[in-house]
Design an enzyme around this catalytic site. Structure first.
Site, PDB file in Angstrom:
ATOM      1  N   THR A 113       6.024   8.681  10.256  1.00  0.00           N
ATOM      2  CA  THR A 113       6.614   7.380   9.918  1.00  0.00           C
ATOM      3  C   THR A 113       6.295   6.966   8.484  1.00  0.00           C
ATOM      4  O   THR A 113       6.969   6.099   7.928  1.00  0.00           O
ATOM      5  CB  THR A 113       6.116   6.252  10.852  1.00  0.00           C
ATOM      6  OG1 THR A 113       4.710   6.064  10.639  1.00  0.00           O
ATOM      7  CG2 THR A 113       6.357   6.567  12.305  1.00  0.00           C
TER       8      THR A 113
ATOM      9  N   GLU B  21      -6.447   7.260   8.092  1.00  0.00           N
ATOM     10  CA  GLU B  21      -5.302   8.013   8.629  1.00  0.00           C
ATOM     11  C   GLU B  21      -4.741   8.991   7.589  1.00  0.00           C
ATOM     12  O   GLU B  21      -4.215  10.055   7.926  1.00  0.00           O
ATOM     13  CB  GLU B  21      -4.222   7.024   9.081  1.00  0.00           C
ATOM     14  CG  GLU B  21      -2.961   7.683   9.569  1.00  0.00           C
ATOM     15  CD  GLU B  21      -1.948   6.688  10.123  1.00  0.00           C
ATOM     16  OE1 GLU B  21      -2.343   5.586  10.561  1.00  0.00           O
ATOM     17  OE2 GLU B  21      -0.755   7.025  10.138  1.00  0.00           O
TER      18      GLU B  21
ATOM     19  N   ARG C  39       4.013   0.503   2.495  1.00  0.00           N
ATOM     20  CA  ARG C  39       4.236  -0.667   3.348  1.00  0.00           C
ATOM     21  C   ARG C  39       3.943  -1.898   2.501  1.00  0.00           C
ATOM     22  O   ARG C  39       2.836  -2.099   2.030  1.00  0.00           O
ATOM     23  CB  ARG C  39       3.339  -0.637   4.591  1.00  0.00           C
ATOM     24  CG  ARG C  39       3.840  -1.582   5.707  1.00  0.00           C
ATOM     25  CD  ARG C  39       3.073  -1.391   6.995  1.00  0.00           C
ATOM     26  NE  ARG C  39       1.805  -2.072   6.970  1.00  0.00           N
ATOM     27  CZ  ARG C  39       1.604  -3.352   7.288  1.00  0.00           C
ATOM     28  NH1 ARG C  39       2.631  -4.109   7.694  1.00  0.00           N
ATOM     29  NH2 ARG C  39       0.403  -3.900   7.234  1.00  0.00           N
TER      30      ARG C  39
ATOM     31  N   ARG D  34       4.148  -7.592  12.507  1.00  0.00           N
ATOM     32  CA  ARG D  34       2.868  -7.220  13.120  1.00  0.00           C
ATOM     33  C   ARG D  34       2.032  -8.482  13.242  1.00  0.00           C
ATOM     34  O   ARG D  34       2.305  -9.473  12.564  1.00  0.00           O
ATOM     35  CB  ARG D  34       2.080  -6.234  12.230  1.00  0.00           C
ATOM     36  CG  ARG D  34       2.703  -4.877  12.086  1.00  0.00           C
ATOM     37  CD  ARG D  34       1.827  -3.933  11.254  1.00  0.00           C
ATOM     38  NE  ARG D  34       2.489  -2.624  11.197  1.00  0.00           N
ATOM     39  CZ  ARG D  34       1.978  -1.548  10.608  1.00  0.00           C
ATOM     40  NH1 ARG D  34       0.795  -1.607  10.019  1.00  0.00           N
ATOM     41  NH2 ARG D  34       2.620  -0.404  10.615  1.00  0.00           N
TER      42      ARG D  34
ATOM     43  N   ARG E 168      -5.318   5.536   0.857  1.00  0.00           N
ATOM     44  CA  ARG E 168      -4.389   4.420   0.974  1.00  0.00           C
ATOM     45  C   ARG E 168      -4.670   3.575  -0.259  1.00  0.00           C
ATOM     46  O   ARG E 168      -5.773   3.023  -0.387  1.00  0.00           O
ATOM     47  CB  ARG E 168      -4.634   3.604   2.242  1.00  0.00           C
ATOM     48  CG  ARG E 168      -4.210   4.329   3.537  1.00  0.00           C
ATOM     49  CD  ARG E 168      -2.700   4.297   3.701  1.00  0.00           C
ATOM     50  NE  ARG E 168      -2.209   5.100   4.799  1.00  0.00           N
ATOM     51  CZ  ARG E 168      -1.867   4.631   6.002  1.00  0.00           C
ATOM     52  NH1 ARG E 168      -2.017   3.352   6.274  1.00  0.00           N
ATOM     53  NH2 ARG E 168      -1.382   5.430   6.926  1.00  0.00           N
TER      54      ARG E 168
ATOM     55  N   CYS F 197       1.209  10.901   9.553  1.00  0.00           N
ATOM     56  CA  CYS F 197       2.168  10.369  10.523  1.00  0.00           C
ATOM     57  C   CYS F 197       3.568  10.435   9.924  1.00  0.00           C
ATOM     58  O   CYS F 197       3.780   9.967   8.797  1.00  0.00           O
ATOM     59  CB  CYS F 197       1.829   8.921  10.879  1.00  0.00           C
ATOM     60  SG  CYS F 197       2.967   8.183  12.073  1.00  0.00           S
TER      61      CYS F 197
ATOM     62  N   GLU G 201      -2.057  -3.305  12.472  1.00  0.00           N
ATOM     63  CA  GLU G 201      -1.135  -2.729  13.445  1.00  0.00           C
ATOM     64  C   GLU G 201      -1.672  -2.925  14.860  1.00  0.00           C
ATOM     65  O   GLU G 201      -2.868  -2.805  15.097  1.00  0.00           O
ATOM     66  CB  GLU G 201      -1.006  -1.233  13.146  1.00  0.00           C
ATOM     67  CG  GLU G 201       0.146  -0.601  13.867  1.00  0.00           C
ATOM     68  CD  GLU G 201       0.304   0.863  13.474  1.00  0.00           C
ATOM     69  OE1 GLU G 201      -0.654   1.465  12.988  1.00  0.00           O
ATOM     70  OE2 GLU G 201       1.416   1.377  13.670  1.00  0.00           O
TER      71      GLU G 201
ATOM     72  N   ARG H 152       0.835  -1.198   0.000  1.00  0.00           N
ATOM     73  CA  ARG H 152       0.000   0.000   0.000  1.00  0.00           C
ATOM     74  C   ARG H 152       0.868   1.245   0.000  1.00  0.00           C
ATOM     75  O   ARG H 152       2.015   1.213   0.474  1.00  0.00           O
ATOM     76  CB  ARG H 152      -0.937   0.020   1.200  1.00  0.00           C
ATOM     77  CG  ARG H 152      -0.281  -0.007   2.589  1.00  0.00           C
ATOM     78  CD  ARG H 152       0.156   1.324   3.130  1.00  0.00           C
ATOM     79  NE  ARG H 152       0.412   1.286   4.573  1.00  0.00           N
ATOM     80  CZ  ARG H 152       1.161   2.156   5.210  1.00  0.00           C
ATOM     81  NH1 ARG H 152       1.793   3.114   4.551  1.00  0.00           N
ATOM     82  NH2 ARG H 152       1.352   2.072   6.519  1.00  0.00           N
TER      83      ARG H 152
HETATM   84  P1  ADP Z   1      -1.542  -0.394   6.956  1.00  0.00           P
HETATM   85  O1  ADP Z   1      -0.944  -1.451   6.129  1.00  0.00           O
HETATM   86  O2  ADP Z   1      -2.455   0.445   6.143  1.00  0.00           O
HETATM   87  O3  ADP Z   1      -0.491   0.371   7.681  1.00  0.00           O
HETATM   88  P2  ADP Z   1      -2.600  -2.274   8.987  1.00  0.00           P
HETATM   89  O4  ADP Z   1      -1.332  -2.839   9.485  1.00  0.00           O
HETATM   90  O5  ADP Z   1      -3.588  -1.868  10.043  1.00  0.00           O
HETATM   91  O6  ADP Z   1      -2.470  -0.984   8.097  1.00  0.00           O
HETATM   92  O7  ADP Z   1      -3.267  -3.354   8.031  1.00  0.00           O
HETATM   93  C1  ADP Z   1      -4.474  -3.079   7.395  1.00  0.00           C
HETATM   94  C2  ADP Z   1      -5.177  -4.341   6.943  1.00  0.00           C
HETATM   95  O8  ADP Z   1      -4.434  -4.944   5.904  1.00  0.00           O
HETATM   96  C3  ADP Z   1      -5.325  -5.371   8.043  1.00  0.00           C
HETATM   97  O9  ADP Z   1      -6.601  -5.970   7.930  1.00  0.00           O
HETATM   98  C4  ADP Z   1      -4.263  -6.376   7.712  1.00  0.00           C
HETATM   99  O10 ADP Z   1      -4.606  -7.678   8.145  1.00  0.00           O
HETATM  100  C5  ADP Z   1      -4.268  -6.315   6.196  1.00  0.00           C
HETATM  101  N1  ADP Z   1      -3.005  -6.789   5.615  1.00  0.00           N
HETATM  102  C6  ADP Z   1      -1.781  -6.268   5.766  1.00  0.00           C
HETATM  103  N2  ADP Z   1      -0.847  -6.979   5.102  1.00  0.00           N
HETATM  104  C7  ADP Z   1      -1.505  -8.005   4.506  1.00  0.00           C
HETATM  105  C8  ADP Z   1      -1.121  -9.108   3.688  1.00  0.00           C
HETATM  106  N3  ADP Z   1       0.145  -9.277   3.310  1.00  0.00           N
HETATM  107  N4  ADP Z   1      -2.091  -9.961   3.276  1.00  0.00           N
HETATM  108  C9  ADP Z   1      -3.378  -9.779   3.634  1.00  0.00           C
HETATM  109  N5  ADP Z   1      -3.810  -8.767   4.392  1.00  0.00           N
HETATM  110  C10 ADP Z   1      -2.898  -7.886   4.841  1.00  0.00           C
HETATM  111  N1  ARG Z   2       1.034   7.061  16.779  1.00  0.00           N
HETATM  112  C1  ARG Z   2       1.474   5.740  17.082  1.00  0.00           C
HETATM  113  C2  ARG Z   2       2.776   5.820  17.854  1.00  0.00           C
HETATM  114  O1  ARG Z   2       3.328   6.873  17.968  1.00  0.00           O
HETATM  115  C3  ARG Z   2       1.616   4.888  15.835  1.00  0.00           C
HETATM  116  C4  ARG Z   2       2.629   5.378  14.816  1.00  0.00           C
HETATM  117  C5  ARG Z   2       2.842   4.522  13.588  1.00  0.00           C
HETATM  118  N2  ARG Z   2       1.621   3.985  13.089  1.00  0.00           N
HETATM  119  C6  ARG Z   2       0.752   4.608  12.295  1.00  0.00           C
HETATM  120  N3  ARG Z   2      -0.352   3.988  11.975  1.00  0.00           N
HETATM  121  N4  ARG Z   2       0.990   5.803  11.812  1.00  0.00           N
HETATM  122  O2  ARG Z   2       3.237   4.824  18.381  1.00  0.00           O
END
Ligand code: ADP
Ligand code: ARG
Length: 346
Positions: free
Chosen positions: A262, A214, A269, A297, A218, A260, A302, A115
């Protein structure tokens, strides 16, 4: 405006605390961006969540320059050794990627997802958006998305009015975001929920766009299995088409602007869901993740854990996003993943 006394507690270890000392706060506390955002506004999430790592969100692009060096310091600390003066160079050419399928037999990797985060020029960022602006953004983005063709063609599903069973299934199947967590809540990203939020996706759910979580967008490419090249190719095509129609907030030193710090730079990601119980239990697991710039994760997003039938399955992704190209971000994930698979198999 007072320096947040909770920052003096020893358990607070955020980058916001590290760089906004009482003296620095005093120097910048009365400054405001043209959209009216203050340093204290940026710090709300870290003040209300003492376990924050970063502890700060930008309410608009100007926040990154309005408060002296505060945000530069946080950005350079998180994205070290990158220096903003170095400049950030993109590369979204899928031909430059060298990631042969790491698990063609499908023994370890369940799915792959990449993403990027994007925000439209001329608007604030999620923590500082008014209701009308959020609706305008939704309308503009949906207009462009619904003009896409081929494997990117799809439909928009607004959260407002979506039935609960449909919403929950989209979340459980890893397609849709949950309501922003406590970090986003205290940053102000959840205001007027669920209005203006939603998800666009194609029929196969291999190309998806989250609107107004956020970040305003995305843009996501995902599929079952481990064909990383296919996922990246689809993402590049989508992002390049959308980019040409909607201008995104961007600067030479920070790359794509995100709420954010980060996520700055590529906003990318790249992750796999991979079953690695043995590698995860290895005493050097954390050191390997650090060495290869990858981040584990749980598989429900997250701050989630992997339990029950998902025990041993982890979300492994690139940690660095700024000062390296999109191709390199995916390559980081791939190199770290290959190392973890080597340990798992041995
Ligand atoms: P982001 O990737 O936008 O930072 P999250 O870590 O919260 O946010 O993940 C968002 C969603 O994407 C969650 O439901 C997670 O399970 C799903 N997800 C992330 N990576 C994968 C993957 N490789 N395969 C399937 N689903 C994924
Ligand atoms: N704000 C949280 C922290 O400072 C998460 C930061 C990274 N994650 C995010 N979804 N932006 O720990």
């Amino acid at each position: 405006m007072e320096y947040p006394a909770v920052f003096l507690k020893p358990e607070v270890h955020s980058l916001a605390k590290k760089y906004v000392t009482p003296e620095v706060f005093e120097e910048h506390k009365n400054k405001k961006t043209s959209r009216g955002y203050t340093l204290l506004d940026c710090m709300q999430s870290g003040i209300q969540n003492l376990d924050s790592d970063t502890g700060l969100y930008a309410g608009d692009e100007e926040c990154y320059t309005a408060f002296g060096n505060v945000l530069d310091n946080i950005v350079e600390d998180y994205h070290a050794p990158y220096k903003i003066a170095d400049g950030h160079t993109p590369d979204m050419n899928p031909d430059h990627l060298n990631c042969p399928n790491p698990d063609p037999e499908g023994k370890y990797i369940r799915s792959t997802r990449i993403r990027v985060a994007r925000n439209l020029k001329g608007y604030g960022l999620a923590p500082n958006l008014g209701k009308q602006e959020r609706l305008d953004i939704e309308r503009k983005v949906v207009e462009v998305l619904t003009s896409l063709t081929g494997d990117l063609a799809g439909k928009y599903y607004p959260l407002q009015g979506m039935d609960e069973a449909t919403r929950q299934k989209l979340v459980d199947d890893h397609f849709l975001f949950k309501k922003g967590d406590r970090f986003l809540e205290s940053a102000g990203c959840n205001k007027e929920w669920p209005e203006g939020r939603g998800i666009y996706h194609n029929d196969a759910k291999t190309f998806l766009v989250w609107i107004n979580e956020e970040d305003q967008l995305r843009i996501i490419s995902m599929e079952k299995g481990s064909d990383i090249g296919s996922v990246f190719r689809r993402l590049c095509k989508a992002v390049n088409e959308i980019d040409a129609k909607l201008g995104f907030q961007h600067s030479p030193g920070l790359g794509y602007i995100t709420s954010c710090p980060t996520n700055l730079g590529t906003g990318m990601r790249a992750s796999v869901h991979v079953k690695i119980p043995k590698a995860h239990a290895h005493p050097d697991f954390k050191a390997i993740c650090d060495k290869y710039h990858i981040q584990p994760r749980g598989i429900h997003g997250e701050h989630s854990e992997s339990t029950g039938e998902d025990a041993g399955v982890y979300d492994i992704s690139n940690r660095r996003r700024l000062g390296l190209s999109e191709v390199r971000c995916v390559q980081d994930m791939y190199d770290g993943l290959m190392k973890l698979l080597e340990i798992e198999k041995s």
